[in-house]
Design an enzyme around this catalytic site. Structure first.
Site, PDB file in Angstrom:
ATOM      1  N   SER A 116       0.832  -1.179   0.030  1.00  0.00           N
ATOM      2  CA  SER A 116       0.013   0.049  -0.058  1.00  0.00           C
ATOM      3  C   SER A 116       0.907   1.302  -0.056  1.00  0.00           C
ATOM      4  O   SER A 116       0.416   2.273  -0.476  1.00  0.00           O
ATOM      5  CB  SER A 116      -0.896   0.087   1.364  1.00  0.00           C
ATOM      6  N   HIS A 137      -2.479  -3.659  -6.607  1.00  0.00           N
ATOM      7  CA  HIS A 137      -3.001  -3.198  -5.190  1.00  0.00           C
ATOM      8  C   HIS A 137      -4.460  -3.493  -4.940  1.00  0.00           C
ATOM      9  O   HIS A 137      -5.290  -2.828  -5.769  1.00  0.00           O
ATOM     10  CB  HIS A 137      -2.712  -1.792  -5.066  1.00  0.00           C
ATOM     11  N   GLU A 149      -5.919  -1.601  -8.089  1.00  0.00           N
ATOM     12  CA  GLU A 149      -5.128  -0.294  -8.885  1.00  0.00           C
ATOM     13  C   GLU A 149      -3.438  -1.376  -9.279  1.00  0.00           C
ATOM     14  O   GLU A 149      -3.182  -2.155  -8.752  1.00  0.00           O
ATOM     15  CB  GLU A 149      -4.511   0.469  -7.850  1.00  0.00           C
ATOM     16  N   ASN A 187      -5.545   5.796  -1.831  1.00  0.00           N
ATOM     17  CA  ASN A 187      -4.972   6.429  -0.613  1.00  0.00           C
ATOM     18  C   ASN A 187      -4.505   7.824  -0.566  1.00  0.00           C
ATOM     19  O   ASN A 187      -4.199   8.473   0.391  1.00  0.00           O
ATOM     20  CB  ASN A 187      -4.075   5.489  -0.068  1.00  0.00           C
TER      21      ASN A 187
HETATM   22  P1  NAI Z   1      -1.133  -9.641   7.565  1.00  0.00           P
HETATM   23  O1  NAI Z   1      -0.406  -9.473   8.705  1.00  0.00           O
HETATM   24  O2  NAI Z   1      -2.601 -10.011   7.811  1.00  0.00           O
HETATM   25  O3  NAI Z   1      -0.322 -10.805   6.762  1.00  0.00           O
HETATM   26  C1  NAI Z   1       0.962 -10.851   6.286  1.00  0.00           C
HETATM   27  C2  NAI Z   1       1.193 -12.517   6.459  1.00  0.00           C
HETATM   28  O4  NAI Z   1       2.733 -12.323   5.578  1.00  0.00           O
HETATM   29  C3  NAI Z   1       1.143 -13.137   7.703  1.00  0.00           C
HETATM   30  O5  NAI Z   1       0.753 -14.447   7.375  1.00  0.00           O
HETATM   31  C4  NAI Z   1       2.937 -13.597   7.774  1.00  0.00           C
HETATM   32  O6  NAI Z   1       3.000 -14.806   8.334  1.00  0.00           O
HETATM   33  C5  NAI Z   1       3.196 -13.771   6.547  1.00  0.00           C
HETATM   34  N1  NAI Z   1       4.865 -13.254   6.276  1.00  0.00           N
HETATM   35  C6  NAI Z   1       5.611 -12.373   7.134  1.00  0.00           C
HETATM   36  N2  NAI Z   1       6.565 -12.261   6.517  1.00  0.00           N
HETATM   37  C7  NAI Z   1       6.937 -13.310   5.746  1.00  0.00           C
HETATM   38  C8  NAI Z   1       7.903 -14.029   4.915  1.00  0.00           C
HETATM   39  N3  NAI Z   1       8.941 -13.178   5.023  1.00  0.00           N
HETATM   40  N4  NAI Z   1       7.638 -14.869   3.828  1.00  0.00           N
HETATM   41  C9  NAI Z   1       6.577 -15.549   4.054  1.00  0.00           C
HETATM   42  N5  NAI Z   1       5.252 -15.046   4.688  1.00  0.00           N
HETATM   43  C10 NAI Z   1       5.501 -13.880   5.413  1.00  0.00           C
HETATM   44  O7  NAI Z   1      -0.988  -8.453   6.537  1.00  0.00           O
HETATM   45  P2  NAI Z   1      -2.036  -7.918   5.391  1.00  0.00           P
HETATM   46  O8  NAI Z   1      -2.889  -6.943   6.146  1.00  0.00           O
HETATM   47  O9  NAI Z   1      -2.382  -8.954   4.455  1.00  0.00           O
HETATM   48  O10 NAI Z   1      -0.882  -6.864   4.561  1.00  0.00           O
HETATM   49  C11 NAI Z   1      -0.121  -7.405   3.419  1.00  0.00           C
HETATM   50  C12 NAI Z   1       0.034  -6.591   2.448  1.00  0.00           C
HETATM   51  O11 NAI Z   1      -0.965  -6.044   2.019  1.00  0.00           O
HETATM   52  C13 NAI Z   1       1.221  -5.453   2.848  1.00  0.00           C
HETATM   53  O12 NAI Z   1       2.023  -4.990   2.201  1.00  0.00           O
HETATM   54  C14 NAI Z   1      -0.142  -4.226   3.160  1.00  0.00           C
HETATM   55  O13 NAI Z   1       0.398  -2.941   2.996  1.00  0.00           O
HETATM   56  C15 NAI Z   1      -0.837  -4.559   1.987  1.00  0.00           C
HETATM   57  N6  NAI Z   1      -2.287  -4.282   1.949  1.00  0.00           N
HETATM   58  C16 NAI Z   1      -2.996  -4.449   3.194  1.00  0.00           C
HETATM   59  C17 NAI Z   1      -4.484  -4.100   3.020  1.00  0.00           C
HETATM   60  C18 NAI Z   1      -5.342  -3.995   4.271  1.00  0.00           C
HETATM   61  O14 NAI Z   1      -6.400  -3.566   4.337  1.00  0.00           O
HETATM   62  N7  NAI Z   1      -4.732  -4.788   5.428  1.00  0.00           N
HETATM   63  C19 NAI Z   1      -5.005  -3.233   1.803  1.00  0.00           C
HETATM   64  C20 NAI Z   1      -4.088  -3.401   0.615  1.00  0.00           C
HETATM   65  C21 NAI Z   1      -2.736  -3.651   0.904  1.00  0.00           C
END
Ligand code: NAI
Length: 384
Positions: A116, A137, A149, A187
């Protein structure tokens, strides 16, 4: 097509569901076994709910489940055509994962990030073939939100961009193209919805309930700014504001608010912590808005004109085209109308005058009118 997803948290799980529903073979990789288990359980709950509601049948449910394989080894991406990363928002960790991934996938595999806030160019740069890298995105929850996006980095090959946009559109998504700039479209353009509302409150012009009511009842927004910030979480929303402000070299238009920062510091995150701008322990304690219709009209107009100015400037700075800017706000954050179309309907002259009035009153850079609005007004033209 074989799709790989890295990280099965909130976003990775949702994106995997979207790809598997579109009929692709999907491999989901996460280094955390618990996260993998949770993702499997959550998907089965979601699919059962869709089945109960009659949105899918038993066959479709089985197909979706059979299409997804969960793995704790990145080596299982060896057959992937497209890999989308959705792990923790940390540049160094993401770059480390991409470098490793590049040694596993084929030459033609597209590598994408769901980030993001990080620049796509900075992530692409860690690859030996950065031309295959792109930003995709999604919005949360990925299976429900229509908007995606797509963000090419300066290194991205035109052909990779076209293939990616086609593929995501074939998943039933509304795809818009954005330049690799902070906040991309949604955003960035949405910042005044929160920022101007906070400013109006900080100047003592109105309270939270009245500002929220004005945006809902006059503007037709589903939620007012304060209830929405409480819903998103003041920790998350403040961080996005601060990131965009810093990334735009401290442009006054994106200045974060102390009011929200103090809430975050106090742990008043919103709904999830039981208190934010409102208290959620007892819904009856939500205050009544003012009955002053004139005040509400002024509040709504001030926030709307600031949103229009931001959308116009996003076009002016070539971050996206006019149609995509409007699609992004209606499909990504459910705005009742595209902001540029709204400007056309109100009259561009009226927008310019309102912004100039604000600038005259405050003499702050924050209220400068975008040159594109001034130009259109001068030429008697509109956005569409
Ligand atoms: P989250 O914290 O729910 O999930 C992240 C996952 O990645 C976890 O299951 C973790 O175990 C895993 N992980 C972490 N390091 C790792 C590695 N080195 N190798 C493999 N797996 C690994 O995070 P979320 O909210 O799903 O966000 C993920 C991405 O998406 C971020 O870049 C965030 O900025 C982006 N994003 C998030 C949104 C939201 O509303 N939560 C919306 C749009 C984009």
């Amino acid at each position: 097509m074989n799709i790989g997803i890295i990280g099965c948290g909130t976003m990775g799980s949702g994106i995997a569901q979207v790809a598997a529903t579109a009929g692709h073979q999907v491999v989901v990789y996460d280094l955390n076994e618990k996260a993998l288990k949770k993702s499997v359980e959550k998907l089965s709950l979601i699919l059962n709910r869709l089945l109960e509601k009659g949105r899918i049948n038993e066959d479709k449910k089985e197909n979706i489940l059979n299409n997804i394989n969960y793995s704790n080894s990145i080596a299982d991406f060896n057959e992937a055509d497209l890999v989308i990363e959705a792990i923790v928002e940390n540049l160094d960790i993401k770059r480390k994962v991409f470098s490793e991934l590049e040694t596993i996938v084929s030459e033609k595999c597209i590598i994408a990030t769901n980030t993001s806030s990080l620049s796509i160019a900075s992530l692409a740069a860690c690859l030996s073939r950065p031309s295959r890298f792109i930003g995709i995105h999604f919005f949360n929850p990925a299976p429900l939100m229509k908007l995606v996006e797509v963000i090419p980095a300066i290194q991205t090959d035109e052909e990779i961009l076209n293939q990616t946009m086609e593929m995501i559109a074939s998943w039933g998504k509304t795809v818009v193209k954005a330049k690799d700039t902070p906040g991309f479209i949604v955003n960035k353009v949405a910042r005044p919805f929160y920022g101007e509302a906070l400013r109006i409150y900080e100047e003592g012009l109105s309270d939270f309930a009245t500002i929220d009511h004005a945006m809902r009842s006059i503007g037709g927004f589903r939620m007012g700014p304060f209830e929405l910030m409480d819903f998103i979480g003041n920790d998350v929303n403040y961080t996005v504001s601060e990131t965009v402000f810093t990334a735009f070299y401290y442009d006054a238009r994106y200045k974060p608010s102390f009011t929200q920062k103090r809430l975050m510091e106090a742990g008043y995150f919103g709904r999830k912590s039981g208190q934010g701008y409102y208290k959620y322990t007892d819904e009856s304690s939500i205050p009544e808005p003012s009955q002053d219709q004139g005040l509400k009209e002024r509040i709504f107009q001030r926030i709307l004109f600031m949103l229009i100015n931001e959308a116009a400037d996003t076009l002016h700075m070539q971050i996206a085209n006019a149609q995509d800017i409007d699609l992004a706000m209606t499909n990504g954050v459910n705005y009742p109308k595209g902001l540029l179309l709204w400007a056309d309907q109100l009259g561009i002259n009226k927008c310019v005058n309102a912004l100039d009035d604000l600038f005259d009153e405050y003499h702050e850079e924050r209220y400068r009118c975008s040159p594109i609005l001034r130009k259109l007004a001068k030429e008697g033209k509109s956005f569409f």
